[in-house]
Design an enzyme around this catalytic site. Structure first.
Site, mmCIF file in Angstrom:
data_model
loop_
_atom_site.group_PDB
_atom_site.id
_atom_site.type_symbol
_atom_site.label_atom_id
_atom_site.label_comp_id
_atom_site.label_asym_id
_atom_site.label_seq_id
_atom_site.Cartn_x
_atom_site.Cartn_y
_atom_site.Cartn_z
ATOM 1 N N LYS A 105 38.871 25.947 -3.491
ATOM 2 C CA LYS A 105 38.412 25.156 -4.737
ATOM 3 C C LYS A 105 37.197 25.872 -5.367
ATOM 4 O O LYS A 105 37.125 25.530 -6.563
ATOM 5 C CB LYS A 105 37.982 23.677 -4.056
ATOM 6 N N GLY A 134 42.701 18.396 1.244
ATOM 7 C CA GLY A 134 43.573 18.926 2.243
ATOM 8 C C GLY A 134 45.086 18.647 1.788
ATOM 9 O O GLY A 134 45.663 19.087 0.989
ATOM 10 N N ILE A 136 46.511 15.812 1.149
ATOM 11 C CA ILE A 136 47.209 14.815 0.307
ATOM 12 C C ILE A 136 47.687 15.586 -0.975
ATOM 13 O O ILE A 136 46.728 16.246 -1.706
ATOM 14 C CB ILE A 136 45.860 13.830 0.129
ATOM 15 N N GLY A 187 37.400 23.692 12.723
ATOM 16 C CA GLY A 187 37.990 24.305 11.481
ATOM 17 C C GLY A 187 38.132 23.459 10.525
ATOM 18 O O GLY A 187 38.508 23.924 9.053
ATOM 19 N N LYS A 205 35.783 19.920 -5.822
ATOM 20 C CA LYS A 205 37.244 19.153 -5.898
ATOM 21 C C LYS A 205 37.093 18.390 -7.137
ATOM 22 O O LYS A 205 38.063 18.162 -7.884
ATOM 23 C CB LYS A 205 37.300 18.711 -4.368
HETATM 24 P P1 NDP Z 1 38.542 30.960 7.690
HETATM 25 O O1 NDP Z 1 37.155 31.378 7.774
HETATM 26 O O2 NDP Z 1 39.018 30.490 8.834
HETATM 27 O O3 NDP Z 1 39.686 32.075 7.519
HETATM 28 C C1 NDP Z 1 39.272 33.050 6.388
HETATM 29 C C2 NDP Z 1 40.123 34.220 6.508
HETATM 30 O O4 NDP Z 1 39.781 35.263 5.382
HETATM 31 C C3 NDP Z 1 39.898 35.177 7.758
HETATM 32 O O5 NDP Z 1 41.139 35.637 7.984
HETATM 33 C C4 NDP Z 1 38.712 36.161 7.474
HETATM 34 O O6 NDP Z 1 39.091 37.230 8.040
HETATM 35 C C5 NDP Z 1 38.994 36.388 5.943
HETATM 36 N N1 NDP Z 1 37.797 36.594 5.224
HETATM 37 C C6 NDP Z 1 36.719 35.729 5.232
HETATM 38 N N2 NDP Z 1 35.878 36.409 4.285
HETATM 39 C C7 NDP Z 1 36.047 37.423 4.056
HETATM 40 C C8 NDP Z 1 35.784 38.408 2.922
HETATM 41 N N3 NDP Z 1 34.509 38.232 2.618
HETATM 42 N N4 NDP Z 1 36.378 39.434 2.706
HETATM 43 C C9 NDP Z 1 37.823 39.514 3.205
HETATM 44 N N5 NDP Z 1 38.287 38.816 4.108
HETATM 45 C C10 NDP Z 1 37.556 37.548 4.603
HETATM 46 O O7 NDP Z 1 38.686 30.011 6.355
HETATM 47 P P2 NDP Z 1 39.976 28.738 6.279
HETATM 48 O O8 NDP Z 1 41.309 29.351 6.714
HETATM 49 O O9 NDP Z 1 39.232 27.492 6.837
HETATM 50 O O10 NDP Z 1 39.856 28.591 4.389
HETATM 51 C C11 NDP Z 1 40.375 29.554 3.962
HETATM 52 C C12 NDP Z 1 40.300 28.879 2.616
HETATM 53 O O11 NDP Z 1 41.144 27.481 2.524
HETATM 54 C C13 NDP Z 1 38.988 28.634 1.829
HETATM 55 O O12 NDP Z 1 39.061 28.697 0.443
HETATM 56 C C14 NDP Z 1 38.675 27.164 2.123
HETATM 57 O O13 NDP Z 1 37.790 26.415 1.521
HETATM 58 C C15 NDP Z 1 40.258 26.531 1.978
HETATM 59 N N6 NDP Z 1 40.599 25.278 2.741
HETATM 60 C C16 NDP Z 1 40.045 25.128 3.773
HETATM 61 C C17 NDP Z 1 40.356 23.939 4.630
HETATM 62 C C18 NDP Z 1 40.147 23.822 6.185
HETATM 63 O O14 NDP Z 1 40.338 22.632 6.688
HETATM 64 N N7 NDP Z 1 39.671 25.062 6.716
HETATM 65 C C19 NDP Z 1 41.178 22.839 3.827
HETATM 66 C C20 NDP Z 1 41.389 23.159 2.563
HETATM 67 C C21 NDP Z 1 40.959 24.448 1.969
HETATM 68 P P3 NDP Z 1 38.880 37.345 9.379
HETATM 69 O O15 NDP Z 1 40.400 36.986 10.052
HETATM 70 O O16 NDP Z 1 38.765 38.878 9.795
HETATM 71 O O17 NDP Z 1 37.762 36.731 10.040
HETATM 72 N N1 HSE Z 2 35.355 21.940 4.204
HETATM 73 C C1 HSE Z 2 36.559 21.289 3.754
HETATM 74 C C2 HSE Z 2 36.267 19.729 4.075
HETATM 75 C C3 HSE Z 2 37.730 21.721 4.007
HETATM 76 O O1 HSE Z 2 35.799 19.288 5.061
HETATM 77 O O2 HSE Z 2 36.791 18.858 3.208
HETATM 78 C C4 HSE Z 2 38.970 21.152 2.981
HETATM 79 O O3 HSE Z 2 38.872 21.052 1.681
#
Ligand code: NDP
Ligand code: HSE
Length: 436
Positions: A105, A134, A136, A187, A205
């Site tokens: 986002k 998320g 929805i 997470g 958002k």
């Molecule tokens: P995580 O931190 O769990 O995972 C991020 C991934 O990207 C990891 O594999 C990490 O590498 C890699 N990474 C992080 N920073 C860098 C960087 N600077 N350079 C290269 N690689 C990087 O994040 P999420 O999965 O929670 O979130 C991912 C996206 O989804 C974000 O944009 C978040 O806002 C969005 N999102 C998340 C939600 C949630 O519930 N978590 C819900 C909705 C959206 P490594 O594996 O080596 O750590």
């Molecule tokens: N950090 C965000 C939240 C993840 O708690 O809503 C979903 O966008």
């Protein structure tokens, strides 16, 4: 037909969730999409790190640009988050004519105007359902399901972490910092959790929702943003005493010739459905002129709920990737050359009721003085709570509920109130939304 090959950038919470959902429901998903969807490659900085998904059939790479450049990859799924390198990777994928799916986002709110212009030039899709609320499917609702309506307002709980914290504080009297730690372990939280608690994530958002609802450009810098870090357990209890719940809301509303864009804690009457959305759940109320109010509810964060939206985007892309680009659903719902320049209103012009919390010296006449400062600005009081001082304490909390008033009148009254010698700290205000 050849399977569609996906390159996954990021194997964290959402990346792993996406692998697991595609593995589990692959057959069902390909029956919907019309082609098999295969994760061919994934980028991670640390391939040795234990993952929440199997990676045996995925080619793990340590260079994200190598993945994007790979001619075998048809769709790039960006699940890294943040600004850089996500932006460069997405723009490079578009440059190479690849479709993109992202849950980021921050990326869309800050750089979406540039990204969508580039995507339209190259005839590719950039889908971002997971970026808001998320699991929805609220983007699809606004872009397609409600396309016959003039959207009047949107009010939503659009940050799962913040709602989880407020719920645990209210239900279990838990400490803010302690609940935040749990949200991070589950997470839910952003890489930088101040984005969740200071309202920045919700503002990202809301920027996206408002653009799609009203046909305006993405303008994150114009969103009034206030987090939940100043909400205390006492506020939660006083609100309950008065018949309200405190929720962190994103509000986008047409008002006169402009639009209100604001994210802040809000008191909501406890009988409203939104007031009863708890934990990591999100909910968005959309008021359309034809349909009336509609409510969308579901998990706002977490691995598989978010993956549900990512995979739905993948199915959408696969279904229409061979279609003529001019006849696809526009990225921001309205045709790119038909966006409106409707102004975003300053907060001074917003009109709401308020919950006010003061800490004052316990002596005669203070309450009357404060009531007069409010009256001087035409602010009418709906309720007051004044408690006995705790043993050994010279100050008492004083709580007011006001009727609706323009924010600029409240600012003027606040300046007078805070200069009163009996008032011990800045007045804390929470806006009150009746949502009717
Ligand atoms: P995580 O931190 O769990 O995972 C991020 C991934 O990207 C990891 O594999 C990490 O590498 C890699 N990474 C992080 N920073 C860098 C960087 N600077 N350079 C290269 N690689 C990087 O994040 P999420 O999965 O929670 O979130 C991912 C996206 O989804 C974000 O944009 C978040 O806002 C969005 N999102 C998340 C939600 C949630 O519930 N978590 C819900 C909705 C959206 P490594 O594996 O080596 O750590
Ligand atoms: N950090 C965000 C939240 C993840 O708690 O809503 C979903 O966008």
């Amino acid at each position: 037909m050849q399977p569609v090959k996906i390159g996954l950038l990021g194997l964290g919470t959402v990346g792993s969730g996406t692998v697991n959902v595609l593995n589990r429901n692959g057959r069902e998903i390909s029956r919907r999409a019309g082609r098999e969807i295969v994760i061919a490659k994934a980028f991670t900085r640390s391939p040795e790190k234990p993952r929440l998904c199997p990676t045996d059939n995925i080619d793990l790479v340590g260079d994200p640009f190598q993945l994007v450049e790979d001619p075998q990859i048809d769709i790039v799924v960006e699940l890294i988050g943040g600004d850089s390198p996500a932006k460069e990777l997405v723009l490079r994928a578009i440059e190479l004519g690849k479709h993109v799916v992202t849950a980021n986002k921050a990326l869309i709110a800050l750089h979406g105007n540039e990204i969508f212009a580039k995507a339209s030039e190259k005839g590719v899709m950039v889908n971002f359902e997971a970026a808001v609320a998320g699991g929805i499917p609220i983007i699809k609702v606004l872009r397609e399901g409600l396309a016959g309506n003039r959207i009047e307002w949107i009010a939503g709980i659009i940050n799962g972490t913040g709602n989880f914290i407020l719920t645990e504080m209210r239900d279990k009297g838990r400490d803010f910092a302690d609940v935040l730690k749990e949200a991070q372990a589950l997470g839910y939280a952003e890489a930088d959790p101040t984005f969740d608690i200071e309202g920045i994530d919700a503002a990202h958002k809301l920027t996206i929702l408002a653009a799609i609802a009203f046909g305006i450009p993405l303008q994150f810098d114009k969103v009034y943003t206030e987090g939940i870090s100043q909400v205390t357990g006492e506020d939660v209890r006083y609100a309950e005493e008065l018949g309200y719940r405190i929720k962190h809301l994103g509000i986008a509303r047409r008002s006169g010739d402009g639009v209100e864009l604001r994210v802040h804690p809000s008191l909501i009457p406890e009988r409203r459905l939104l007031a009863n959305v708890d934990g990591v759940m999100n909910a968005v109320v959309v008021k359309g002129d034809a349909v009336g109010p509609t409510l969308y509810y579901g998990p706002g964060a977490g691995a598989e709920p978010t993956a549900s939206a990512v995979v739905a985007d993948l199915v959408d892309v696969v279904r229409v990737m061979t279609a003529d680009p001019e006849h696809r659903v526009p990225h921001l719902a309205f045709q790119a050359d038909a966006l409106s320049d409707m102004a975003v209103l300053p907060m001074a012009e917003i009109e709401t009721a308020y919950y006010l919390r003061l800490s004052v010296a316990d002596r005669p006449g203070v309450l009357a003085d404060i009531a007069r400062f409010l009256a001087d600005q035409g602010i009418s009081i709906e309720a007051v709570i004044q408690k006995e001082p705790q043993p050994g304490q010279a100050e008492v909390p004083l709580i007011f509920l006001t009727h609706k008033v323009k924010e600029k009148s409240l600012d003027a009254a606040a300046a007078q109130i805070e200069s009163h010698p009996a008032v011990k700290a800045p007045m804390y205000r929470i806006r009150l939304e009746t949502l009717d």
